[in-house]
Write a protein that holds these residues in place. Structure first.
Motif, PDB file in Angstrom:
ATOM      1  N   MET A   1       0.824  -1.194  -0.181  1.00  0.00           N
ATOM      2  CA  MET A   1      -0.024   0.036   0.063  1.00  0.00           C
ATOM      3  C   MET A   1       0.819   1.243  -0.149  1.00  0.00           C
ATOM      4  N   HIS A   2       1.984   1.363   0.810  1.00  0.00           N
ATOM      5  CA  HIS A   2       2.844   2.518   0.811  1.00  0.00           C
ATOM      6  C   HIS A   2       3.614   2.766  -0.543  1.00  0.00           C
ATOM      7  N   ALA A   3       3.903   1.819  -1.275  1.00  0.00           N
ATOM      8  CA  ALA A   3       4.572   1.760  -2.511  1.00  0.00           C
ATOM      9  C   ALA A   3       3.477   2.419  -3.440  1.00  0.00           C
ATOM     10  N   THR A   4       2.229   2.100  -3.326  1.00  0.00           N
ATOM     11  CA  THR A   4       1.057   2.588  -4.290  1.00  0.00           C
ATOM     12  C   THR A   4       0.716   4.326  -3.883  1.00  0.00           C
ATOM     13  N   LEU A   5       0.923   4.586  -2.458  1.00  0.00           N
ATOM     14  CA  LEU A   5       0.852   5.932  -2.098  1.00  0.00           C
ATOM     15  C   LEU A   5       1.920   6.672  -2.777  1.00  0.00           C
ATOM     16  N   ASP A   6       3.276   6.253  -2.717  1.00  0.00           N
ATOM     17  CA  ASP A   6       4.323   7.007  -3.113  1.00  0.00           C
ATOM     18  C   ASP A   6       4.479   6.920  -4.874  1.00  0.00           C
ATOM     19  N   ARG A   7       3.585   6.143  -5.518  1.00  0.00           N
ATOM     20  CA  ARG A   7       3.499   6.290  -6.861  1.00  0.00           C
ATOM     21  C   ARG A   7       2.535   7.297  -7.525  1.00  0.00           C
ATOM     22  N   LEU A   8       1.759   7.844  -6.591  1.00  0.00           N
ATOM     23  CA  LEU A   8       0.580   8.853  -6.891  1.00  0.00           C
ATOM     24  C   LEU A   8       1.213  10.163  -6.610  1.00  0.00           C
ATOM     25  N   GLU A   9       2.352  10.363  -5.865  1.00  0.00           N
ATOM     26  CA  GLU A   9       2.811  11.586  -5.496  1.00  0.00           C
ATOM     27  C   GLU A   9       3.154  12.485  -6.671  1.00  0.00           C
ATOM     28  N   LEU A  10       3.750  11.865  -7.676  1.00  0.00           N
ATOM     29  CA  LEU A  10       4.142  13.002  -8.768  1.00  0.00           C
ATOM     30  C   LEU A  10       3.236  13.289  -9.763  1.00  0.00           C
ATOM     31  N   PRO A  11       2.124  12.212 -10.100  1.00  0.00           N
ATOM     32  CA  PRO A  11       1.234  12.842 -10.949  1.00  0.00           C
ATOM     33  C   PRO A  11       0.125  13.809 -10.072  1.00  0.00           C
ATOM     34  N   LEU A  12       0.007  13.647  -8.797  1.00  0.00           N
ATOM     35  CA  LEU A  12      -0.582  14.546  -8.132  1.00  0.00           C
ATOM     36  C   LEU A  12      -0.085  15.784  -8.199  1.00  0.00           C
ATOM     37  N   GLN A  13       1.160  15.868  -8.038  1.00  0.00           N
ATOM     38  CA  GLN A  13       1.909  17.168  -7.725  1.00  0.00           C
ATOM     39  C   GLN A  13       1.860  17.820  -9.529  1.00  0.00           C
ATOM     40  N   LEU A  14       1.597  17.318 -10.304  1.00  0.00           N
ATOM     41  CA  LEU A  14       1.433  17.548 -11.709  1.00  0.00           C
ATOM     42  C   LEU A  14       0.168  18.291 -11.813  1.00  0.00           C
ATOM     43  N   LEU A  15      -0.805  17.435 -11.122  1.00  0.00           N
ATOM     44  CA  LEU A  15      -2.301  17.950 -11.154  1.00  0.00           C
ATOM     45  C   LEU A  15      -2.581  19.391 -10.432  1.00  0.00           C
ATOM     46  N   ALA A  16      -1.690  19.479  -9.400  1.00  0.00           N
ATOM     47  CA  ALA A  16      -1.742  20.561  -8.418  1.00  0.00           C
ATOM     48  C   ALA A  16      -0.899  21.695  -9.254  1.00  0.00           C
ATOM     49  N   ASP A  17       0.005  21.563 -10.033  1.00  0.00           N
ATOM     50  CA  ASP A  17       0.408  22.536 -10.896  1.00  0.00           C
ATOM     51  C   ASP A  17      -0.126  22.858 -12.124  1.00  0.00           C
ATOM     52  N   GLY A  18      -1.281  22.309 -12.398  1.00  0.00           N
ATOM     53  CA  GLY A  18      -2.096  22.691 -13.445  1.00  0.00           C
ATOM     54  C   GLY A  18      -1.931  21.723 -14.527  1.00  0.00           C
ATOM     55  N   GLY A  19      -1.444  20.627 -14.830  1.00  0.00           N
ATOM     56  CA  GLY A  19      -1.180  19.574 -15.667  1.00  0.00           C
ATOM     57  C   GLY A  19      -2.403  18.804 -15.468  1.00  0.00           C
ATOM     58  N   THR A  20      -2.603  17.886 -16.541  1.00  0.00           N
ATOM     59  CA  THR A  20      -3.611  17.096 -16.551  1.00  0.00           C
ATOM     60  C   THR A  20      -3.014  15.867 -17.259  1.00  0.00           C
ATOM     61  N   PRO A  21      -2.427  14.897 -16.573  1.00  0.00           N
ATOM     62  CA  PRO A  21      -1.927  13.784 -17.198  1.00  0.00           C
ATOM     63  C   PRO A  21      -2.723  12.685 -17.220  1.00  0.00           C
ATOM     64  N   VAL A  22      -3.347  12.696 -18.323  1.00  0.00           N
ATOM     65  CA  VAL A  22      -4.282  11.639 -18.819  1.00  0.00           C
ATOM     66  C   VAL A  22      -3.524  10.530 -19.059  1.00  0.00           C
ATOM     67  N   SER A  23      -2.518  10.573 -19.276  1.00  0.00           N
ATOM     68  CA  SER A  23      -1.928   8.979 -19.600  1.00  0.00           C
ATOM     69  C   SER A  23      -1.569   8.276 -18.331  1.00  0.00           C
ATOM     70  N   TRP A  24      -1.755   8.940 -17.111  1.00  0.00           N
ATOM     71  CA  TRP A  24      -1.951   8.003 -15.869  1.00  0.00           C
ATOM     72  C   TRP A  24      -2.983   7.719 -15.241  1.00  0.00           C
ATOM     73  N   SER A  25      -4.118   7.920 -16.207  1.00  0.00           N
ATOM     74  CA  SER A  25      -5.419   7.367 -15.816  1.00  0.00           C
ATOM     75  C   SER A  25      -5.659   6.022 -15.321  1.00  0.00           C
ATOM     76  N   GLU A  26      -4.726   5.339 -16.071  1.00  0.00           N
ATOM     77  CA  GLU A  26      -4.985   3.820 -15.910  1.00  0.00           C
ATOM     78  C   GLU A  26      -4.103   3.575 -14.497  1.00  0.00           C
ATOM     79  N   ASP A  27      -3.057   4.313 -14.197  1.00  0.00           N
ATOM     80  CA  ASP A  27      -2.371   4.093 -12.726  1.00  0.00           C
ATOM     81  C   ASP A  27      -3.431   4.632 -11.767  1.00  0.00           C
ATOM     82  N   PHE A  28      -4.115   5.559 -11.874  1.00  0.00           N
ATOM     83  CA  PHE A  28      -5.090   5.912 -11.060  1.00  0.00           C
ATOM     84  C   PHE A  28      -6.042   4.991 -10.669  1.00  0.00           C
ATOM     85  N   ALA A  29      -6.436   4.292 -11.913  1.00  0.00           N
ATOM     86  CA  ALA A  29      -7.568   3.215 -11.647  1.00  0.00           C
ATOM     87  C   ALA A  29      -7.012   2.149 -11.061  1.00  0.00           C
ATOM     88  N   ASP A  30      -5.586   1.803 -11.094  1.00  0.00           N
ATOM     89  CA  ASP A  30      -4.990   0.463 -10.828  1.00  0.00           C
ATOM     90  C   ASP A  30      -5.079   0.927  -9.227  1.00  0.00           C
TER      91      ASP A  30
END
Length: 91
Positions: A1-30
């Motif tokens: 579970m901790h590894a999954t939490l850590d994997r979400l940090e970069l895409p969430l930071q990009l979202l906070a900075d105004g990016g929309t990483p659609v390519s990570w949609s599958e990662d979020f779903a997993d």
């Protein structure tokens, strides 16, 4: 579970900075599936926050896939806060 939490940090930071990483949609779903499972099987507070995080990630995937870019940063903020709560509950 901790590894999954850590994997979400970069895409969430990009979202906070105004990016929309659609390519990570599958990662979020997993990740959502992982947290739904922890929600069903985990102990008390951890299960509560994990299930909530799974639901919020489902909403984020839906927003990304449907192009609802206005909702993405707000949902990303909710996910980030939920992750913080889950990490604290695991201590």
């Amino acid at each position: 579970m901790h590894a999954t939490l850590d994997r979400l940090e970069l895409p969430l930071q990009l979202l906070a900075d105004g990016g929309t990483p659609v390519s990570w949609s599958e990662d979020f779903a997993d990740a959502a599936q992982t947290f739904h499972k922890v929600g069903r099987e985990g102990p008390g507070t951890v299960a509560y926050f994990a299930e909530g995080l799974g639901g919020d990630l489902d909403r984020l995937v839906t927003a990304l896939d449907s192009g609802t870019t206005g909702a993405v940063p707000a949902i990303g903020d909710v996910v980030t806060n939920r992750i913080r709560n889950l990490k604290n509950a695991c201590k």
